[in-house]
Design a protein around this motif. Structure first.
Motif, PDB file in Angstrom:
ATOM      1  N   LEU A  93     -45.173 -12.637   6.947  1.00 18.11           N
ATOM      2  CA  LEU A  93     -46.187 -11.597   7.103  1.00 18.11           C
ATOM      3  C   LEU A  93     -46.155 -10.605   5.946  1.00 18.11           C
ATOM      4  O   LEU A  93     -47.190 -10.086   5.523  1.00 18.11           O
ATOM      5  N   PHE A  94     -44.970 -10.340   5.419  1.00 14.76           N
ATOM      6  CA  PHE A  94     -44.829  -9.367   4.334  1.00 14.76           C
ATOM      7  C   PHE A  94     -44.915  -9.992   2.942  1.00 14.76           C
ATOM      8  O   PHE A  94     -45.106  -9.265   1.967  1.00 14.76           O
ATOM      9  N   THR A  95     -44.748 -11.301   2.820  1.00 19.85           N
ATOM     10  CA  THR A  95     -44.694 -11.910   1.486  1.00 19.85           C
ATOM     11  C   THR A  95     -45.711 -13.032   1.306  1.00 19.85           C
ATOM     12  O   THR A  95     -46.659 -12.906   0.524  1.00 19.85           O
ATOM     13  N   THR A  96     -45.533 -14.131   1.994  1.00 14.00           N
ATOM     14  CA  THR A  96     -46.365 -15.316   1.788  1.00 14.00           C
ATOM     15  C   THR A  96     -47.836 -15.059   2.092  1.00 14.00           C
ATOM     16  O   THR A  96     -48.722 -15.439   1.314  1.00 14.00           O
ATOM     17  N   ASN A  97     -48.117 -14.422   3.222  1.00 14.54           N
ATOM     18  CA  ASN A  97     -49.513 -14.219   3.619  1.00 14.54           C
ATOM     19  C   ASN A  97     -50.276 -13.324   2.643  1.00 14.54           C
ATOM     20  O   ASN A  97     -51.377 -13.680   2.207  1.00 14.54           O
ATOM     21  N   PRO A  98     -49.755 -12.138   2.278  1.00 16.41           N
ATOM     22  CA  PRO A  98     -50.507 -11.330   1.308  1.00 16.41           C
ATOM     23  C   PRO A  98     -50.623 -11.982  -0.062  1.00 16.41           C
ATOM     24  O   PRO A  98     -51.617 -11.785  -0.762  1.00 16.41           O
ATOM     25  N   ALA A  99     -49.615 -12.764  -0.448  1.00 18.27           N
ATOM     26  CA  ALA A  99     -49.708 -13.468  -1.731  1.00 18.27           C
ATOM     27  C   ALA A  99     -50.906 -14.410  -1.737  1.00 18.27           C
ATOM     28  O   ALA A  99     -51.600 -14.546  -2.755  1.00 18.27           O
ATOM     29  N   ARG A 100     -51.186 -15.059  -0.618  1.00 19.54           N
ATOM     30  CA  ARG A 100     -52.363 -15.928  -0.526  1.00 19.54           C
ATOM     31  C   ARG A 100     -53.648 -15.121  -0.389  1.00 19.54           C
ATOM     32  O   ARG A 100     -54.666 -15.435  -1.000  1.00 19.54           O
ATOM     33  N   ALA A 101     -53.614 -14.087   0.416  1.00 24.83           N
ATOM     34  CA  ALA A 101     -54.829 -13.331   0.727  1.00 24.83           C
ATOM     35  C   ALA A 101     -55.422 -12.661  -0.506  1.00 24.83           C
ATOM     36  O   ALA A 101     -56.656 -12.574  -0.634  1.00 24.83           O
ATOM     37  N   PHE A 102     -54.570 -12.180  -1.424  1.00 19.10           N
ATOM     38  CA  PHE A 102     -55.068 -11.399  -2.551  1.00 19.10           C
ATOM     39  C   PHE A 102     -55.010 -12.142  -3.879  1.00 19.10           C
ATOM     40  O   PHE A 102     -55.342 -11.573  -4.920  1.00 19.10           O
ATOM     41  N   ALA A 103     -54.627 -13.414  -3.863  1.00 23.52           N
ATOM     42  CA  ALA A 103     -54.608 -14.227  -5.081  1.00 23.52           C
ATOM     43  C   ALA A 103     -55.983 -14.835  -5.310  1.00 23.52           C
ATOM     44  O   ALA A 103     -56.632 -15.305  -4.377  1.00 23.52           O
ATOM     45  N   VAL A 104     -56.425 -14.825  -6.563  1.00 26.68           N
ATOM     46  CA  VAL A 104     -57.764 -15.278  -6.916  1.00 26.68           C
ATOM     47  C   VAL A 104     -57.694 -16.095  -8.205  1.00 26.68           C
ATOM     48  O   VAL A 104     -56.994 -15.716  -9.149  1.00 26.68           O
ATOM     49  N   ALA A 105     -58.421 -17.209  -8.244  1.00 33.83           N
ATOM     50  CA  ALA A 105     -58.669 -17.901  -9.513  1.00 33.83           C
ATOM     51  C   ALA A 105     -59.882 -17.203 -10.118  1.00 33.83           C
ATOM     52  O   ALA A 105     -61.031 -17.582  -9.889  1.00 33.83           O
ATOM     53  N   TRP A 106     -59.633 -16.121 -10.854  1.00 36.72           N
ATOM     54  CA  TRP A 106     -60.670 -15.168 -11.224  1.00 36.72           C
ATOM     55  C   TRP A 106     -61.775 -15.811 -12.042  1.00 36.72           C
ATOM     56  O   TRP A 106     -61.529 -16.517 -13.017  1.00 36.72           O
ATOM     57  N   GLU A 107     -63.013 -15.535 -11.624  1.00 44.44           N
ATOM     58  CA  GLU A 107     -64.197 -16.028 -12.320  1.00 44.44           C
ATOM     59  C   GLU A 107     -64.808 -14.895 -13.131  1.00 44.44           C
ATOM     60  O   GLU A 107     -64.595 -13.720 -12.853  1.00 44.44           O
ATOM     61  N   GLY A 108     -65.621 -15.244 -14.116  1.00 44.69           N
ATOM     62  CA  GLY A 108     -66.419 -14.246 -14.832  1.00 44.69           C
ATOM     63  C   GLY A 108     -65.632 -13.531 -15.903  1.00 44.69           C
ATOM     64  O   GLY A 108     -64.498 -13.833 -16.225  1.00 44.69           O
ATOM     65  N   ALA A 109     -66.268 -12.507 -16.461  1.00 45.85           N
ATOM     66  CA  ALA A 109     -65.673 -11.734 -17.556  1.00 45.85           C
ATOM     67  C   ALA A 109     -64.369 -11.108 -17.115  1.00 45.85           C
ATOM     68  O   ALA A 109     -64.239 -10.621 -15.996  1.00 45.85           O
ATOM     69  N   GLY A 110     -63.426 -11.088 -17.982  1.00 51.78           N
ATOM     70  CA  GLY A 110     -62.149 -10.459 -17.697  1.00 51.78           C
ATOM     71  C   GLY A 110     -61.188 -11.323 -16.955  1.00 51.78           C
ATOM     72  O   GLY A 110     -60.098 -10.879 -16.587  1.00 51.78           O
ATOM     73  N   SER A 111     -61.527 -12.589 -16.690  1.00 50.16           N
ATOM     74  CA  SER A 111     -60.580 -13.463 -15.995  1.00 50.16           C
ATOM     75  C   SER A 111     -59.396 -13.740 -16.880  1.00 50.16           C
ATOM     76  O   SER A 111     -59.501 -13.738 -18.096  1.00 50.16           O
ATOM     77  N   ALA A 112     -58.252 -13.918 -16.231  1.00 53.04           N
ATOM     78  CA  ALA A 112     -57.030 -14.110 -17.011  1.00 53.04           C
ATOM     79  C   ALA A 112     -56.259 -15.288 -16.454  1.00 53.04           C
ATOM     80  O   ALA A 112     -56.463 -15.699 -15.333  1.00 53.04           O
TER      81      ALA A 112
END
Length: 339
Positions: free
Chosen positions: A320-339
């Motif tokens: 609940l404190f580690t694995t779940n938020p790591a998935r919830a807020f991780a993004v394969a960022w699209e568009g300008a500024g993606s890294a």
């Protein structure tokens, strides 16, 4: 030739990082917050914010997701310094709260005044603000007048999530307008959308709009404040839809339902939804900070975590404190500024 999609990353105020590096995560809180609905209770002191982060770090904390959206005193340029000095990663938010938290001219400036009363047109301007803050930097949008800006040196940090808000058991015109803009920004960038549920209500209306009409994948939606309405049927329905459920307390404002939290989490875990649950502190007033005598951010780890370990087991609580938020807020960022 089709280029490979970027690896998922969490966008913090000091740059994109691996989801595995978040450590123990406070998935919904506030370092800075200002609203006409909370006169005299503003979170506006950088020194107090720094002390709260130090206390959270000393309790074992690694990351704070700050859900303060546009126009509510984010003090964005303070955040990179606070992150670096405390050793706590910080994720900032773009987005827009309920209309009552803004002066009419502030909504007009971002093209949301019409949306507040149902007479406005499209949400493209507001979506452009959200995209700019996610990809270029907070304060980079052409119509911005310096929300939360200070004289501190440094570049404008980027937001890593979008914050919007529903109403009490429903959605008004402003909520629908801002959620449409949030969905546009999500489709342009991949950013997760966090939703303030007023007193924990209206989850199904939000999911019908965001995930139904506006085609946002449920796994990209985080429903906040579900602890305020311990309705286990609604909780299970939202989890079954695929959304993340944020139980974000305790604080003096939400104490009436804090004691139901272990039972609510246990019921969801027993139903097979332990991977959809997030925990946060949601400190919304100066008096609620630990440095001012309230529970604050460290309470989440010093007191709530061991209590939950007794009820749920240490392994699930770690997720609940580690694995779940790591998935919830991780993004394969699209568009300008993606890294």
């Amino acid at each position: 030739m089709v280029s490979a999609r970027p690896e998922p990353a969490v966008r913090t105020v000091t740059g994109d990082v691996s989801p595995a590096s978040l450590g123990l995560c406070n998935a919904h809180d506030h370092l800075f917050l200002r609203s006409p609905q909370l006169p005299g209770q503003e979170l506006d002191d950088p020194g107090a914010a720094a002390a709260e982060l130090r206390a959270f770090r000393e309790a074992g904390g690694g990351t704070v997701i700050q859900w303060t959206p546009y126009g509510m005193g984010r003090r964005a340029r303070e955040l990179p310094r606070l992150a670096e000095e405390s050793g706590v990663r910080i994720v900032a938010a773009t987005g827009l709260h309920q209309a009552v938290h803004y002066a009419p001219e502030a909504l007009e400036r971002v093209g949301a005044k019409g949306g507040a009363n149902g007479s406005g047109g499209g949400s493209a301007d507001l979506a452009a603000l959200f995209v700019a803050e996610l990809t270029t930097g907070i304060g980079s949008w052409s119509g911005d007048r310096g929300d939360g800006r200070t004289d501190a040196a440094g570049a404008d940090p980027r937001a890593g999530m979008i914050k919007v808000a529903g109403g009490f058991h429903g959605l008004d015109a402003h909520a629908r307008y801002t959620m449409a803009a949030a969905a546009e920004a999500h489709h342009a960038t991949g950013a997760p959308i966090g939703v303030h549920l007023e007193l924990g209500t209206g989850a199904q209306d939000v999911l019908d709009l965001l995930c139904g009409t506006l085609a946002v994948p449920p796994r990209r939606v985080v429903l906040g404040h579900l602890n305020r309405s311990p309705d286990l049927v609604t909780h299970r329905s939202a989890a079954a839809a695929g959304a993340y459920l944020a139980f974000d307390g305790p604080s003096r404002a939400h104490h009436a339902t804090d004691w139901r939290l272990p039972d609510a989490l246990a019921a969801l875990a027993d139903a097979g939804y332990g991977d959809r649950l997030l925990l946060g502190g949601d400190t919304t007033t100066a008096a609620a900070r630990s440095v001012s005598g309230g529970p604050g951010m460290p309470h989440l780890l010093r007191r709530l975590r061991p209590r939950l370990e007794l009820a749920l087991g240490a392994e699930l609580v770690r997720h609940l404190f580690t694995t779940n938020p790591a998935r919830a807020f991780a993004v394969a960022w699209e568009g300008a500024g993606s890294a």
